[in-house]
Design a protein around this motif. Structure first.
Motif, short mmCIF file in Angstrom:
data_model
loop_
_atom_site.label_atom_id
_atom_site.label_comp_id
_atom_site.label_asym_id
_atom_site.label_seq_id
_atom_site.Cartn_x
_atom_site.Cartn_y
_atom_site.Cartn_z
N UNK A 53 0.38 -1.39 -0.19
CA UNK A 53 -0.06 -0.24 -0.02
C UNK A 53 0.93 0.80 -0.32
N UNK A 54 2.15 1.31 0.32
CA UNK A 54 2.64 2.41 0.65
C UNK A 54 3.46 2.20 -0.44
N UNK A 55 3.93 1.91 -0.93
CA UNK A 55 5.03 1.55 -2.00
C UNK A 55 4.00 1.88 -3.41
N UNK A 56 2.52 2.07 -3.00
CA UNK A 56 1.59 2.36 -4.88
C UNK A 56 1.41 3.95 -3.99
N UNK A 57 1.32 3.66 -2.80
CA UNK A 57 1.06 5.46 -2.77
C UNK A 57 1.91 6.74 -3.15
N UNK A 58 3.41 5.51 -2.65
CA UNK A 58 4.42 7.20 -3.09
C UNK A 58 4.45 6.85 -4.85
N UNK A 59 4.12 5.31 -5.31
CA UNK A 59 3.74 5.91 -6.89
C UNK A 59 3.41 6.72 -7.63
N UNK A 60 1.94 6.60 -6.90
CA UNK A 60 0.79 7.68 -7.33
C UNK A 60 0.77 8.63 -6.81
N UNK A 61 0.93 8.65 -5.36
CA UNK A 61 0.34 10.10 -4.84
C UNK A 61 1.06 11.09 -4.75
N UNK A 62 2.20 10.23 -3.95
CA UNK A 62 3.20 10.72 -4.24
C UNK A 62 3.79 11.78 -5.05
N UNK A 63 4.50 10.38 -6.01
CA UNK A 63 4.61 11.31 -7.19
C UNK A 63 3.51 12.47 -8.10
N UNK A 64 2.84 11.78 -7.95
CA UNK A 64 1.40 13.21 -8.55
C UNK A 64 1.78 14.94 -8.34
N UNK A 65 1.92 14.80 -6.89
CA UNK A 65 1.86 15.80 -5.72
C UNK A 65 3.66 16.74 -6.78
N UNK A 66 4.39 15.74 -6.31
CA UNK A 66 5.76 16.57 -7.26
C UNK A 66 5.72 17.20 -8.70
N UNK A 67 5.42 15.89 -9.28
CA UNK A 67 4.77 16.38 -10.82
C UNK A 67 3.73 17.59 -11.47
N UNK A 69 3.38 19.96 -8.99
CA UNK A 69 4.63 21.47 -8.55
C UNK A 69 3.35 22.01 -7.32
N UNK A 70 2.29 21.25 -6.73
CA UNK A 70 1.44 22.22 -5.66
C UNK A 70 2.43 21.40 -4.79
N UNK A 71 3.46 23.11 -3.35
CA UNK A 71 3.89 23.03 -3.12
C UNK A 71 3.27 22.60 -2.33
N UNK A 72 1.92 22.75 -1.16
CA UNK A 72 1.51 22.65 0.30
C UNK A 72 0.69 20.86 -0.17
N UNK A 73 1.03 20.79 -1.83
CA UNK A 73 0.51 18.64 -1.79
C UNK A 73 1.37 18.09 -1.16
N UNK A 74 2.31 18.63 -1.83
CA UNK A 74 3.94 17.95 -1.41
C UNK A 74 3.97 17.98 -0.22
N UNK A 75 4.29 19.24 0.61
CA UNK A 75 4.23 19.20 2.13
C UNK A 75 3.79 17.91 2.44
N UNK A 76 2.06 17.85 2.33
CA UNK A 76 1.09 17.04 2.76
C UNK A 76 1.82 16.16 2.51
N UNK A 77 2.17 15.41 1.27
CA UNK A 77 2.23 14.40 1.28
C UNK A 77 4.05 14.07 2.47
N UNK A 78 4.68 14.67 2.37
CA UNK A 78 5.74 13.85 2.99
C UNK A 78 5.16 14.24 4.25
N UNK A 79 4.90 15.11 5.00
CA UNK A 79 4.63 14.69 6.72
C UNK A 79 3.95 13.27 7.00
#
Length: 90
Positions: A53-67, A69-79
């Motif tokens: 599940x965490x791998x899928x989250x990184x591959x999809x949700x986190x990658x999407x946040x960084x692609x 360019x939404x800084x707030x979304x990126x910070x949320x995913x990292x937190x």
């Protein structure tokens, strides 16, 4: 959850079966070491499911946040990931 939904459901159903088996073992007063070994097996399976599940989250949700360019979304995913990793280390 996006990726691997069918596989995750299959694994969770298997884990549920293991937990049902554990309950039956306890009700039948089975040997403690046998119960413990089954518990360890179930915990390992749940750990595997969580890793998937965490791998899928990184591959999809986190990658999407960084692609995106939404800084707030990126910070949320990292937190969120930091919080999960902290809980995993306990």
């Amino acid at each position: 959850m996006q990726a691997g939904k069918e596989e995750i459901c299959r694994l969770l159903k298997t884990a549920r079966g293991q937990i049902d088996g554990l309950l039956k073992m306890v009700e039948e007063d089975r040997y403690c070491i046998d119960v413990s070994n089954q518990l360890l097996s179930t915990q390992a399976m749940l750990g595997t499911i969580n890793a998937e599940i965490l791998t899928a989250h990184l591959d999809h949700c986190v990658r999407h946040a960084f692609e995106s360019g939404n800084t707030a979304d990126q910070e949320q995913k990292l937190e969120e990931m930091h919080a999960v990793l902290k809980r995993l280390s306990k």
